[in-house]
Design a protein around this motif. Sequence first.
Motif, PDB file in Angstrom:
ATOM      1  N   VAL A 147       0.843  -1.208   0.000  1.00 44.78           N
ATOM      2  CA  VAL A 147       0.000   0.000   0.000  1.00 44.78           C
ATOM      3  C   VAL A 147       0.873   1.252   0.000  1.00 44.78           C
ATOM      4  N   ILE A 148       1.962   1.219   0.756  1.00 40.51           N
ATOM      5  CA  ILE A 148       2.881   2.359   0.811  1.00 40.51           C
ATOM      6  C   ILE A 148       3.411   2.697  -0.573  1.00 40.51           C
ATOM      7  N   TRP A 149       3.812   1.670  -1.331  1.00 40.54           N
ATOM      8  CA  TRP A 149       4.356   1.918  -2.670  1.00 40.54           C
ATOM      9  C   TRP A 149       3.288   2.422  -3.638  1.00 40.54           C
ATOM     10  N   ILE A 150       2.063   1.930  -3.498  1.00 43.07           N
ATOM     11  CA  ILE A 150       0.975   2.424  -4.350  1.00 43.07           C
ATOM     12  C   ILE A 150       0.740   3.913  -4.093  1.00 43.07           C
ATOM     13  N   VAL A 151       0.695   4.296  -2.811  1.00 41.09           N
ATOM     14  CA  VAL A 151       0.506   5.703  -2.463  1.00 41.09           C
ATOM     15  C   VAL A 151       1.713   6.528  -2.900  1.00 41.09           C
ATOM     16  N   GLY A 152       2.908   5.960  -2.771  1.00 43.05           N
ATOM     17  CA  GLY A 152       4.112   6.677  -3.156  1.00 43.05           C
ATOM     18  C   GLY A 152       4.198   6.957  -4.643  1.00 43.05           C
ATOM     19  N   PHE A 153       3.659   6.050  -5.468  1.00 39.83           N
ATOM     20  CA  PHE A 153       3.702   6.226  -6.921  1.00 39.83           C
ATOM     21  C   PHE A 153       2.566   7.104  -7.441  1.00 39.83           C
ATOM     22  N   SER A 154       1.550   7.369  -6.618  1.00 37.80           N
ATOM     23  CA  SER A 154       0.381   8.115  -7.098  1.00 37.80           C
ATOM     24  C   SER A 154       0.722   9.499  -7.650  1.00 37.80           C
ATOM     25  N   PRO A 155       1.539  10.327  -6.955  1.00 41.04           N
ATOM     26  CA  PRO A 155       1.882  11.631  -7.548  1.00 41.04           C
ATOM     27  C   PRO A 155       2.663  11.505  -8.854  1.00 41.04           C
ATOM     28  N   SER A 156       3.490  10.464  -8.983  1.00 42.62           N
ATOM     29  CA  SER A 156       4.247  10.272 -10.223  1.00 42.62           C
ATOM     30  C   SER A 156       3.310   9.924 -11.380  1.00 42.62           C
ATOM     31  N   ILE A 157       2.270   9.162 -11.073  1.00 44.40           N
ATOM     32  CA  ILE A 157       1.280   8.846 -12.112  1.00 44.40           C
ATOM     33  C   ILE A 157       0.551  10.115 -12.549  1.00 44.40           C
ATOM     34  N   ALA A 158       0.179  10.946 -11.576  1.00 47.33           N
ATOM     35  CA  ALA A 158      -0.455  12.232 -11.918  1.00 47.33           C
ATOM     36  C   ALA A 158       0.498  13.116 -12.710  1.00 47.33           C
ATOM     37  N   ASP A 159       1.782  13.063 -12.377  1.00 47.73           N
ATOM     38  CA  ASP A 159       2.795  13.823 -13.114  1.00 47.73           C
ATOM     39  C   ASP A 159       2.885  13.355 -14.560  1.00 47.73           C
ATOM     40  N   PHE A 160       2.845  12.039 -14.760  1.00 47.19           N
ATOM     41  CA  PHE A 160       2.914  11.488 -16.119  1.00 47.19           C
ATOM     42  C   PHE A 160       1.689  11.892 -16.939  1.00 47.19           C
ATOM     43  N   VAL A 161       0.524  11.852 -16.321  1.00 41.50           N
ATOM     44  CA  VAL A 161      -0.703  12.258 -17.027  1.00 41.50           C
ATOM     45  C   VAL A 161      -0.620  13.726 -17.429  1.00 41.50           C
ATOM     46  N   THR A 162      -0.069  14.566 -16.552  1.00 44.78           N
ATOM     47  CA  THR A 162       0.076  15.992 -16.861  1.00 44.78           C
ATOM     48  C   THR A 162       1.012  16.199 -18.049  1.00 44.78           C
ATOM     49  N   ILE A 163       2.137  15.459 -18.067  1.00 46.36           N
ATOM     50  CA  ILE A 163       3.083  15.576 -19.182  1.00 46.36           C
ATOM     51  C   ILE A 163       2.443  15.091 -20.476  1.00 46.36           C
ATOM     52  N   ALA A 164       1.755  13.950 -20.406  1.00 47.38           N
ATOM     53  CA  ALA A 164       1.150  13.377 -21.607  1.00 47.38           C
ATOM     54  C   ALA A 164       0.097  14.300 -22.204  1.00 47.38           C
ATOM     55  N   CYS A 165      -0.589  15.050 -21.362  1.00 42.91           N
ATOM     56  CA  CYS A 165      -1.619  15.970 -21.859  1.00 42.91           C
ATOM     57  C   CYS A 165      -1.047  17.304 -22.331  1.00 42.91           C
ATOM     58  N   SER A 166       0.224  17.586 -21.995  1.00 41.91           N
ATOM     59  CA  SER A 166       0.800  18.887 -22.311  1.00 41.91           C
ATOM     60  C   SER A 166       1.742  18.872 -23.504  1.00 41.91           C
ATOM     61  N   VAL A 167       2.199  17.693 -23.931  1.00 45.29           N
ATOM     62  CA  VAL A 167       3.180  17.630 -25.024  1.00 45.29           C
ATOM     63  C   VAL A 167       2.675  16.701 -26.120  1.00 45.29           C
ATOM     64  N   GLU A 168       3.369  16.755 -27.244  1.00 44.63           N
ATOM     65  CA  GLU A 168       3.064  15.843 -28.338  1.00 44.63           C
ATOM     66  C   GLU A 168       3.764  14.503 -28.111  1.00 44.63           C
ATOM     67  N   ARG A 169       3.357  13.499 -28.861  1.00 46.59           N
ATOM     68  CA  ARG A 169       3.929  12.166 -28.691  1.00 46.59           C
ATOM     69  C   ARG A 169       5.408  12.124 -29.045  1.00 46.59           C
ATOM     70  N   SER A 170       5.829  13.013 -29.947  1.00 45.36           N
ATOM     71  CA  SER A 170       7.233  13.035 -30.350  1.00 45.36           C
ATOM     72  C   SER A 170       8.162  13.389 -29.194  1.00 45.36           C
ATOM     73  N   PHE A 171       7.613  14.007 -28.130  1.00 43.43           N
ATOM     74  CA  PHE A 171       8.429  14.368 -26.967  1.00 43.43           C
ATOM     75  C   PHE A 171       9.042  13.130 -26.316  1.00 43.43           C
ATOM     76  N   PHE A 172       8.313  12.017 -26.345  1.00 43.78           N
ATOM     77  CA  PHE A 172       8.792  10.803 -25.689  1.00 43.78           C
ATOM     78  C   PHE A 172       9.804  10.033 -26.540  1.00 43.78           C
ATOM     79  N   SER A 173      10.103  10.517 -27.713  1.00 42.87           N
ATOM     80  CA  SER A 173      11.086   9.841 -28.574  1.00 42.87           C
ATOM     81  C   SER A 173      12.442  10.528 -28.541  1.00 42.87           C
ATOM     82  N   ILE A 174      12.577  11.641 -27.815  1.00 45.49           N
ATOM     83  CA  ILE A 174      13.849  12.343 -27.749  1.00 45.49           C
ATOM     84  C   ILE A 174      14.643  11.860 -26.536  1.00 45.49           C
TER      85      ILE A 174
END
Length: 327
Positions: A147-174
């Motif tokens: 449970v600790i690790w699930i809670v610990g990863f939650s902000p990182s998941i929200a961070d990834f969603v924010t990045i994915a919604c803010s950039v184009e797909r080509s950003f992940f290929s650099i």
Amino acid sequence: MKLTIVQWNMTHMLTQSEGYDVISRAVLMLVTLLLFFLFIFFVGTLLSIFFTTPYIQENARYILFAHILINDTLYLTLGILCLFSILSNVYFPTPLCFLILAVIAASFRVTPYNLAVMSLERYIAICFPLRHLEFCTAKRAKSAIAVIWIVGFSPSIADFVTIACSVERSFFSIAVICGHSMLIISPLQNVIRSFAHFLSFSLVALIILFTYVKVMLVARRLGSRQSSALKAARTVLLHVFQLILCMVSFISTVLETTIPGYNSDLRIVGFLIFTYLPRFLSPLIYGIRDEVFRKYIGKFYHTVFSPFHRLIYEIKHGVFHKCIRKQ
């Protein structure tokens, strides 16, 4: 001609300063590696005691302590990897860099969560002793870690969603230099991280403070200086100190963003003082303070180093006798 001489002197001085920078950076990196291996040796000793002692493996408190050791090792290993890659200008694929930074951020948050759970375990042991074996089992300790690790990863998941919604797909290929500032795309990411850190450390501090007060009330009621409640209160107080050591890591981030010209040497020194040292002191103090681990540490080092002591003694003894015979 004078202008040429001045230019040559300036070039020579810059070359010398660059040479000194390279040497000092290499020395600091070597010192960092040596201190890291010292940390690995000590943590490896504690983990070998844990995995070779059945009684300790079935104790929820020691399971949580072993988890802190493994988590801190992971945190420092990835931290040194990112530090050296930044200093050496090594580029990582963006997805790999984000994964490494997500694990570092999660492991940073996991340590205070783990301390809160350890404090709750001491609270149950003292305030509800008859139900301690029912609540604090090895299986529940492992579930708490999950449970600790699930809670610990939650902000990182929200961070990834924010990045994915803010950039184009080509950003992940650099490829990028793997640092936290390199993946800050939106101001919302800083808001998420600041909120996650504030909420995490506030809740952990409140839990530890609550358990300390409750355990101290039981200790005063018993009125014995050697009572288990008083020892548990000291353990919870130690968790407060460990939490403060975890928060010290924020100082390094603040220095990087506020001090102009925060060069490589300062970055390494800041890592050693504000990241490595707290993670080294925390298990060192807890491991030596605990009676069970202290006993096994003494036996372990006696078993490991006794052949070397015997060899040194025999060498000195033999040299001493040879000197007497010659005289």
